[in-house]
Design an enzyme around this catalytic site. Structure first.
Site, PDB file in Angstrom:
ATOM      1  N   GLU A 184       4.159  -4.422  -2.638  1.00 14.16           N
ATOM      2  CA  GLU A 184       3.926  -3.970  -4.019  1.00 14.16           C
ATOM      3  C   GLU A 184       3.033  -4.958  -4.782  1.00 14.16           C
ATOM      4  O   GLU A 184       3.397  -5.505  -5.811  1.00 14.16           O
ATOM      5  CB  GLU A 184       5.256  -3.742  -4.747  1.00 14.16           C
ATOM      6  CG  GLU A 184       6.070  -2.623  -4.101  1.00 14.16           C
ATOM      7  CD  GLU A 184       7.286  -2.193  -4.918  1.00 14.16           C
ATOM      8  OE1 GLU A 184       7.849  -3.042  -5.631  1.00 14.16           O
ATOM      9  OE2 GLU A 184       7.648  -1.005  -4.841  1.00 14.16           O
ATOM     10  N   GLU A 286       7.798   3.384   0.424  1.00 13.01           N
ATOM     11  CA  GLU A 286       9.198   3.246   0.016  1.00 13.01           C
ATOM     12  C   GLU A 286       9.576   4.435  -0.838  1.00 13.01           C
ATOM     13  O   GLU A 286       8.843   4.819  -1.742  1.00 13.01           O
ATOM     14  CB  GLU A 286       9.396   1.986  -0.848  1.00 13.01           C
ATOM     15  CG  GLU A 286       9.337   0.688  -0.108  1.00 13.01           C
ATOM     16  CD  GLU A 286       9.646  -0.499  -1.028  1.00 13.01           C
ATOM     17  OE1 GLU A 286      10.200  -0.297  -2.127  1.00 13.01           O
ATOM     18  OE2 GLU A 286       9.316  -1.627  -0.634  1.00 13.01           O
TER      19      GLU A 286
END
Ligand code: CA
Length: 653
Positions: A184, A286
């Site tokens: 991320e 995710e």
């Protein structure tokens, strides 16, 4: 044989039938799954189970659908998962060797997970955080050993570290299919904050990966697709560095948590844009969805009851399955090069104790919570303060005992579809806003959400006594949850009791558009003013000033149609000065005829507000109600001036 015994016999018989059904019939799955068309054979169905070794050490056991204790990897492989994802932290241990938690995922842990995945025929997706603990958009701290390094040195360290890790994975026998460089990485990575340096770290990692696993895909992973503008920036920056010989990559990957990350339409559109513009594969790296709102390990969850989140699916195993199915369909059929969907920590369930203390001891010892107290050494502000257990135990595919949920079958069933007869799965939970002085009307039906996501209105019976109703009406503004029963399920209605103000733009904060001003003497100034210090509430109010004698006379009013029949109270507030003799009052007109007038509202000086009040008037169905203020000032000194604010039209009993 009495009646009760007959019932018992029937129950045994149907139990037997159910058992025979499970063994013989092909289609015994009750989970509704709409087939995902065009699903490629090699589509990545990933599962992140980075916490698994710590969970096992803590005594957690997993079971298959036959109720037999089984290796988690085997269970997942048997249910359509073909890739295991694992996060890798450089050194998640304190100076005395205590683990930071979150599975204590260093490369040794990752290698063991990779080995076991391969044993069950599954590939590995390695997720380098390039940090000693959690990295996400909020924090991207460099590993302690790399702190203070110049970028050149850090780049070399990243290369050597990654190379060593890839060799260890290879040695363990892991079948590494993809490696993501950073987790991320929304503009930060490994303590670096410029895209140039971020690209350098990623590039160092990519070179090391290709040396050991030349066929592994290189992925970059970002979060917050609900901000497509940011995604365009990330892709563009990476493209720039790729064209300049840095960081060639294969997969543009995103997190997608339905509660926070926007719609599937938006996801499809931004991934399509990036895929087409830069020729990248795309995937959801995710995702997860809650199957229950309940926590099971005494450590609060990221998603639970309330919290103002968007809830597209019920918190049931079926809702969880539908969420995954629709994300998969989006990646497969609505993006041009979608290659996979990876679920995040689908087996991070409670370590099983009966108290927070009991669980805490295991989290500390085995690293099976999201963070241990030892993490304070590295991350004192967050992990060091809020350390605890699993924040996603209610988003797993296993119940607190380790038994698999029906939803785990979704990965397998998406390929064929399992469009069994839809049945009600949950109830929608309506919200009602009710004026304290009007009767509370609860809905007569609520929508059942069926397993195929269709809706069906069901009659509902609410548990609301007269006593409770009365208390809600006299208890002032407050929130309530009314329960009831509909279609055999517990229904819930969220009620907000409020003192409703029927005025539009009552405090002039929207600029006064809803008001009608009639300036009878052409005052020098009559407008909505933006000046917080002169407002009763908010930052705006109606302002007037006029220098000449007898030049202030105006009305400000609003006409309301469709007011519910009943009794009302109207008031507004005024302050001002230099007004001389005045005639100022609030009024109510019904169908254009004056019906009530307040007492005179005095003008007594700066910030000395006085309200004009009409305590009660009646409105019947269909009547047109006009409420407003009449202001006339003779003026003296520097000219009459004043401020008007906060018109309140409330119903009364
Ligand atoms: Ca929890």
């Amino acid at each position: 044989m009495n009646g009760r015994m007959i019932l018992a016999a029937v129950a045994v018989l149907s139990l037997l039938l159910a058992c025979c059904g499970a063994g013989g019939a092909e289609n015994s799955d009750s989970l509704y799954v709409k087939k995902v068309e065009n699903l490629p054979e090699d589509f990545i169905f990933g599962m992140d189970i980075s916490s698994v070794l710590a969970e096992e050490k803590s005594g957690v056991k997993y079971y298959d659908f036959d109720g037999k204790e089984e290796d988690l990897f085997r269970i997942l492989a048997d249910n359509g998962i073909n890739t295991i994802r694992v996060r890798i932290w450089n050194d998640p241990f304190d100076s005395e060797g205590h683990g930071f938690g979150g599975g204590n995922c260093d490369i040794r842990t990752a290698a063991e997970i990779g080995r076991r995945a391969a044993e069950c025929g599954m590939k590995l997706l390695a997720d380098f955080h390039y940090s000693d603990f959690w990295a996400d958009p909020g924090k991207q701290m460099a590993p302690r050993a790399w702190e203070g390094m110049e970028i050149k040195e850090k780049k070399q360290a990243a290369y050597e570290y990654t190379l060593d890790c890839m060799k260890q994975l290879k040695e363990a026998g892991a079948d590494v299919a993809m490696v993501q460089l950073g987790n991320e990485t929304n503009g930060k990575l490994c303590g670096e904050k410029t895209w140039m340096n971020i690209a350098r770290i990623m590039d160092a990692g990519a070179r090391a990966v290709r040396e050991v696993y030349p066929d592994a895909l290189i992925a970059l992973h970002f979060a917050n697709p609900e901000k497509p503008e940011s995604y365009r920036t990330y892709a563009e920056k990476m493209d720039y560095y790729e064209k300049n010989g840095l960081i060639g990559y294969d997969v543009f990957a995103t997190s997608y948590y339905p509660y926070w990350h926007g719609t599937l339409d938006n996801l499809a559109s931004i991934l399509t844009e990036i895929s087409e513009k830069y020729g990248k594969k795309v995937m959801v790296m995710e995702t997860s969805y809650a199957y229950t709102a309940e926590d099971s390990d005494y450590s609060p969850n990221t998603i639970g009851e309330g919290g103002g989140i968007v809830k597209d699916y019920p918190f049931t195993p079926q809702g969880q399955a539908n969420s995954i199915r629709n994300i998969t369909d989006t990646v497969v059929n609505r993006t041009p090069a979608g290659i996979g969907v990876c679920y995040w920590e689908g087996a991070w369930i409670t370590v099983g104790g009966n108290s927070r203390e009991e669980n805490q001891a295991k989290w500390e010892k085995f690293g099976s919570g999201w963070a241990s107290s030892f993490a304070a050494e590295y991350d004192p502000a967050d992990a060091g303060k809020y350390y605890g257990g699993s924040a996603v135990d209610n988003q797993a595919f296993f119940d607190p005992e380790g038994k698999p949920l029906e939803s785990l079958k979704v990965f397998r069933l998406m390929r064929t579809g399992n469009e069994v007869t839809p049945v009600p799965d949950a109830l929608e939970e309506p919200s009602v806003i009710c004026d304290l002085n009007l009767p509370l009307e609860l809905p007569e039906t609520v929508n059942a959400v069926l397993t195929d996501e269709s809706r069906q209105a069901v009659p509902v019976r609410w548990n609301l006594t007269e006593e409770q109703d009365r208390k809600m009406h006299t208890g002032g503004p407050a929130q309530y949850v009314i329960t009831g029963e509909a279609g055999g399920m517990e229904a819930k209605c969220y009620v907000s009791m409020i003192e409703y103000n029927y005025m539009k733009d009552y405090s002039f904060e929207d600029g006064g558009e809803a008001w009608k001003f009639t300036d009878l003497k052409k005052a020098d100034e009559l407008y909505v003013e933006d000046k917080k210090t002169d407002s009763l509430t908010g930052s705006k109010h109606l302002h007037f000033w006029s220098a000449a004698k007898n030049s202030v006379e105006f009305t400000a009013e609003q006409t309301l149609r469709d007011l519910p029949e009943g009794k009302y109270r109207f008031s507004l507030s005024v302050m001002g000065g230099d007004c001389g003799a005045t005639e100022i009052y609030a009024y109510v007109k019904i169908n254009g005829e004056e019906a009530a007038r307040s007492e005179q509202i005095p003008i007594t000086g700066y910030n000395d507000w006085h309200a004009g009040v009409i305590p009660e008037f009646t409105c019947r169905t269909g009547e047109e109600v006009t409420v407003g203020i009449y202001v006339k000032c003779e003026g003296e000194g520097n000219g009459a001036w004043g401020k008007i604010d906060d018109a309140l039209l409330n119903s009364v009993r």
